[in-house]
Design a protein around this motif. Structure first.
Motif, mmCIF file in Angstrom:
data_model
loop_
_atom_site.group_PDB
_atom_site.id
_atom_site.type_symbol
_atom_site.label_atom_id
_atom_site.label_comp_id
_atom_site.label_asym_id
_atom_site.label_seq_id
_atom_site.Cartn_x
_atom_site.Cartn_y
_atom_site.Cartn_z
ATOM 1 N N LEU A 540 0.831 -1.195 0.000
ATOM 2 C CA LEU A 540 0.000 0.000 0.000
ATOM 3 C C LEU A 540 0.868 1.248 0.000
ATOM 4 N N GLU A 541 0.330 2.325 -0.542
ATOM 5 C CA GLU A 541 1.004 3.617 -0.496
ATOM 6 C C GLU A 541 0.001 4.669 -0.053
ATOM 7 N N TYR A 542 0.186 5.189 1.157
ATOM 8 C CA TYR A 542 -0.697 6.207 1.712
ATOM 9 C C TYR A 542 0.103 7.494 1.910
ATOM 10 N N ARG A 543 -0.441 8.606 1.395
ATOM 11 C CA ARG A 543 0.220 9.896 1.537
ATOM 12 C C ARG A 543 -0.803 10.960 1.935
ATOM 13 N N ASP A 544 -0.418 11.841 2.841
ATOM 14 C CA ASP A 544 -1.225 13.019 3.193
ATOM 15 C C ASP A 544 -2.614 12.614 3.680
ATOM 16 N N LEU A 545 -2.643 12.001 4.843
ATOM 17 C CA LEU A 545 -3.902 11.640 5.484
ATOM 18 C C LEU A 545 -4.163 12.635 6.601
ATOM 19 N N HIS A 546 -5.303 13.311 6.525
ATOM 20 C CA HIS A 546 -5.603 14.369 7.493
ATOM 21 C C HIS A 546 -6.930 14.071 8.182
ATOM 22 N N GLY A 547 -6.905 14.102 9.515
ATOM 23 C CA GLY A 547 -8.124 13.867 10.281
ATOM 24 C C GLY A 547 -8.398 14.994 11.252
ATOM 25 N N LYS A 548 -9.633 15.482 11.236
ATOM 26 C CA LYS A 548 -10.055 16.534 12.171
ATOM 27 C C LYS A 548 -11.269 16.019 12.937
ATOM 28 N N ASP A 549 -11.102 15.859 14.247
ATOM 29 C CA ASP A 549 -12.185 15.368 15.115
ATOM 30 C C ASP A 549 -12.779 14.077 14.572
ATOM 31 N N ILE A 550 -11.914 13.100 14.393
ATOM 32 C CA ILE A 550 -12.344 11.794 13.920
ATOM 33 C C ILE A 550 -12.691 10.903 15.111
ATOM 34 N N CYS A 551 -13.078 9.660 14.835
ATOM 35 C CA CYS A 551 -13.422 8.680 15.880
ATOM 36 C C CYS A 551 -14.540 9.184 16.790
ATOM 37 N N GLN A 552 -15.528 9.870 16.207
ATOM 38 C CA GLN A 552 -16.608 10.456 16.994
ATOM 39 C C GLN A 552 -17.546 9.414 17.588
ATOM 40 N N ARG A 553 -17.646 8.237 16.967
ATOM 41 C CA ARG A 553 -18.622 7.248 17.420
ATOM 42 C C ARG A 553 -18.005 5.889 17.746
ATOM 43 N N THR A 554 -16.745 5.698 17.451
ATOM 44 C CA THR A 554 -16.141 4.392 17.652
ATOM 45 C C THR A 554 -16.010 4.046 19.124
ATOM 46 N N VAL A 555 -16.011 2.748 19.402
ATOM 47 C CA VAL A 555 -15.817 2.255 20.767
ATOM 48 C C VAL A 555 -14.496 1.519 20.882
ATOM 49 N N THR A 556 -14.165 0.719 19.871
ATOM 50 C CA THR A 556 -12.995 -0.155 19.972
ATOM 51 C C THR A 556 -11.826 0.241 19.085
ATOM 52 N N LYS A 557 -12.003 1.204 18.171
ATOM 53 C CA LYS A 557 -10.943 1.546 17.230
ATOM 54 C C LYS A 557 -10.660 3.049 17.218
ATOM 55 N N PRO A 558 -10.168 3.589 18.341
ATOM 56 C CA PRO A 558 -9.926 5.035 18.403
ATOM 57 C C PRO A 558 -8.577 5.430 17.816
#
Length: 803
Positions: A540-558
């Motif tokens: 895989l090749e992942y570049r420039d991943l941006h998160g703002k206030d993510i994981c709002q509803r998760t319980v097990t994968k923060p």
């Protein structure tokens, strides 16, 4: 001309001069105008009267043509007979072929089906060389078999021409026959990338320059696409039995697989514009069987055009293409389609019929479709590919190189935009999904590109890339790319298939060789990316991943990037991950949850507001932080070169500090110092500080620290420290203080000049710094300009970092 009333009045005139008097009635009257001019003519059978240019009356003989002309039913028919009717122009109207004015009205109002006149319109247009058939404003109906279009433009009046379909069958169709699978056998294998093929001896003479053909094979495209290999080719040259093509082959075609080169006939001139269709949504049974229920069904056409068309209530595909090349669909609307789903959130329970209501679907051999300005509401998919369906009568090829752009799907009942496990090189550009019961984009065909697209307010993920687990390597969504993608408030709950997307990323990547670039996730329920949901993924090749206030509803994968699983031995190259978490819901930025001999390369992982580490990995994961291979579970020294093990720490209640450099960012899970000779009742505390770029001295609060302490009373033991955190690339300071009888540990010799070489010192003999600090106190924070003593001597202890 004078005339008198036959009946006279005997009454006298009255005194009222404003009314007609009996004498007026009795007088002789003069007739002028046409009747006056024709006065005096005798009635002659077989003639008709007329006025000469000088005003004299005359008669002319009525010819057979004249009698036929007078007998015609409508003014349109008379104009046609006179040579000035619409049918002699480049457009004919279906209403021209009504047999009476009342039938014309009945067809226009939908009381009589449009099929009543369609056949005559097509036949007459063909006979006269007319290329366009007009369906004027009206509410038309069709309840018979499909209206066949042999290659004409069907034109309506935008917003005014509506055709309602009742019962099974397509509304319009062009069903050109596919190539006959016989003859045309190749003589040598033609491999992918080849621009020519050698035919069996003597067959080259059957082909001509400029001819369009299809090259086919009896081999399946791959395990995930049961349709057999096929693609269009254009002949550039013929030399004996060698046929040269304009384009290189996209697949290999082998003699052993009965590869053939077959001429193909494509229908030209098919187009539809400004027509609205209302489909019969009361039909059932489509969830298990194929049925022809499209508004427009195009098969083996060249450059067909669909423009300004509307389709309401499709339970099959609104516009279907099979075997077409270079089709263009623009300004197309489709809405309120059926969708066969299960579960408590099933749209079928409250919205429309079951079925597979696609806006646009292309299957089997199809190439170069362009879709622009597709707008969909409440369909199963706005666009999709589909694979082999036996009812098509053609089991070769897959859609290739289609471009779907500038399009939007509101409240889809399944994936907003989709590809099934068939297709190659499908591109979505500037396409957007808003709302919906499932994921925004579902990618199941290889080398699919999703560029500049977005998903907002979906229950499922913004995009789900489904790869090799559905078939062999290279099947389905493998080698796909998602770039400049925005996910906003996706992953809000449980979809109708029972998947809780709150525990998955805005991008779910279950494929090999995926490229993610420029991914923005804001206020999503889970991570930015989940990899290996089904245990599949890698390279895989992942570049420039941006998160703002993510994981709002998760319980097990923060987490921001959840590398849940990958195929054994495959890699992931991830860089430039940024997280801003104003609610402190994210723990670790990158979570590596499996160790299948995967090689993980990470660079520039940063977070603000998260409560855990930048990088967290299970034991055994092979992680390369900015290029250096570091293996979790091992210790890494903070100093290289000569060390000594014969001198005790110079004194208690003093912190001894030395600089070290982290050349590749790393997650630290422990610290350890080697005790050679224990000190009675002794323990150490240790910490790591950042380096000041201004003074090249320790600065701020510790970034790693153990304030509980570790015993150093036992000979030949390790003092294990509770370090836990992440160290990006850069300079740091390690500091140690002790209590009790100072122990002898592996330490820095007095001749070491590392600190003086890189941090500077008043005395080149200085090899460490020292500062007084009572052991019982926590390791301190250092302000800029804090006073330190340059230490000259042996015994400043060395601490190693555990990953």
């Amino acid at each position: 001309m004078g005339i008198k009333h036959k009946k006279h009045s005997p009454r006298n005139d009255t005194a009222d001069s404003t009314i007609v008097q009996p004498s007026d009635w009795n007088e002789e009257h003069e007739i002028d105008g046409m009747l006056g001019a024709l006065s005096g003519l005798d009635a002659t059978p077989g003639t008709f009267p007329y006025v000469k240019p000088n005003g004299d009356p005359s008669v002319a003989k009525l010819t057979e043509f004249g009698r036929d002309l007078i007998s015609l039913a409508t003014a349109d028919d008379i104009l046609l007979a006179l040579g000035i009717g619409d049918r002699l122009r480049d457009v004919v109207s279906v209403l021209d072929y009504a047999v009476s004015r009342s039938q014309r009205t009945a067809i226009r109002n939908g009381d009589v089906g449009i099929e009543t006149v369609w056949g005559d319109a097509v036949a007459d247009a063909s006979a006269r060389g007319v290329g366009t058939i007009l369906i004027p404003a009206g509410n038309f109906t069709s309840s018979s078999a499909a209206l066949s279009n042999p290659g004409v433009v069907v034109r309506g009046e935008y917003g005014k021409t509506v055709i309602t379909k009742y019962g099974d069958g397509n509304v319009f169709q062009t069903h050109n026959a596919p190539p006959e699978v016989s003859g045309g056998l190749i003589g040598l294998d033609a491999l992918v990338g080849s621009v020519s093929v050698v035919m069996q001896s003597g067959l080259g003479a059957s082909y001509a320059v400029g001819q369009t053909c299809v090259i086919i094979s009896e081999t399946a495209i791959d395990a995930g696409q049961p349709s057999k290999k096929a693609e269009f080719v254009d002949i550039l040259g013929v030399s004996g039995d060698t046929i040269t093509f304009w384009q290189p082959l996209k697949d290999s075609y082998l003699v052993a697989a009965t590869a053939r080169l077959l001429p193909v006939s494509l229908t030209d001139g098919v187009a539809y514009s400004d027509v609205a269709f209302v489909m019969d949504s009361s039909l059932t049974g489509l969830s298990t069987t194929y049925a022809e229920r499209s508004a427009i069904d195009l098969r083996f056409c060249r450059r067909p055009l669909v423009q300004g068309v509307r389709v309401k209530g499709p339970i099959a595909t609104g516009v279907q293409l099979i075997g077409c090349r270079g089709a263009l669909i623009s300004d197309y609307r489709a809405y309120d389609g059926g969708s066969a789903t299960t579960g408590t959130s099933s749209p079928e329970s409250s919205e429309g019929a079951s079925g597979f209501g696609y806006g646009i679907g292309e299957g089997n051999l199809n190439e170069g479709l362009i879709v622009d300005r597709l707008y969909a509401e409440r369909l199963r998919h706005a666009y999709t590919t589909y694979g082999l369906v036996a009812a098509y009568g053609w089991s070769y090829g897959c859609p290739r190189n289609s471009l779907i752009s500038n399009s939007q799907h509101i409240s889809p009942k399944n994936a907003g935009f989709d590809t099934h496990q068939t297709g190659d090189g499908i591109t979505f550009s500037n396409c957007h999904t808003i709302g919906g019961h499932f994921v925004g984009f579902q990618i199941r065909s290889r080398a699919t590109r999703v560029l500049g697209c977005s998903a907002t307010d979906t229950i499922g993920a913004g995009a789900w890339i489904r790869g090799g687990y559905s078939g062999s390597t290279g099947t389905c969504g493998d080698r796909s790319e998602v770039s400049n993608f925005s996910a906003v408030r996706t992953n809000s709950g449980v979809t109708f298939d029972g998947t809780d997307y709150r525990e998955y990323g805005a991008i779910v990547d279950d494929a090999r060789e995926t490229i993610l670039r420029g991914i923005s996730a804001r206020e999503v329920g889970g991570p930015i990316v989940t990899t290996g949901r089904n245990g599949v993924g890698g390279n895989l090749e992942y570049r420039d991943l941006h998160g703002k206030d993510i994981c709002q509803r998760t319980v097990t994968k923060p987490f921001a990037v959840d590398l849940r699983n990958m195929n054994f031995g495959l890699s992931a190259d991830i860089s430039e991950v940024r997280v801003i978490d104003t609610s402190s819901l994210v723990t670790d930025i990158v979570k590596i949850g499996a160790a299948n001999n995967n090689f993980i390369s990470l660079k520039n992982v940063r977070g603000v507001g998260n409560t855990g580490l930048e990088v967290s990995a299970v034991s055994g994961a092979i992680v390369d932080y900015e290029g250096s291979q570091l293996i979790t579970g091992r210790l890494y020294a903070t100093r290289t070169g000569t060390v000594i093990s014969t001198v005790a720490i110079p004194g208690a209640d003093t912190i001894y500090l030395y600089p070290f450099y982290v050349d590749h960012a790393r997650k630290v899970t422990s610290g350890s110092g080697r005790v050679v000779t224990g000190g009675a009742g002794s323990s150490i505390k240790a910490a790591v500080w950042r380096n000041s770029a201004l003074s090249n001295r320790p600065l701020g609060s510790p970034v790693l620290v153990d304030n509980a302490g570790a015993s150093t009373a036992t000979n030949n033991s390790n003092a294990v420290l509770a370090f836990f955190g992440f160290l990006p690339t850069g300079w740091y300071w390690m500091g140690v203080k002790c209590t009790g009888a100072p122990p002898t540990m592996l330490s820095i010799p007095s001749a070491d000049q590392f600190m003086a070489a890189f941090m500077g010192a008043a005395s080149l003999a200085a090899n460490a710094l020292s500062v007084a600090s009572t052991y019982n106190n926590a390791m301190p924070a250092f302000a800029e300009g804090a006073a330190f003593t340059e230490f000259v001597g042996n015994g400043a202890p060395i601490i190693n970092l555990g990953l």
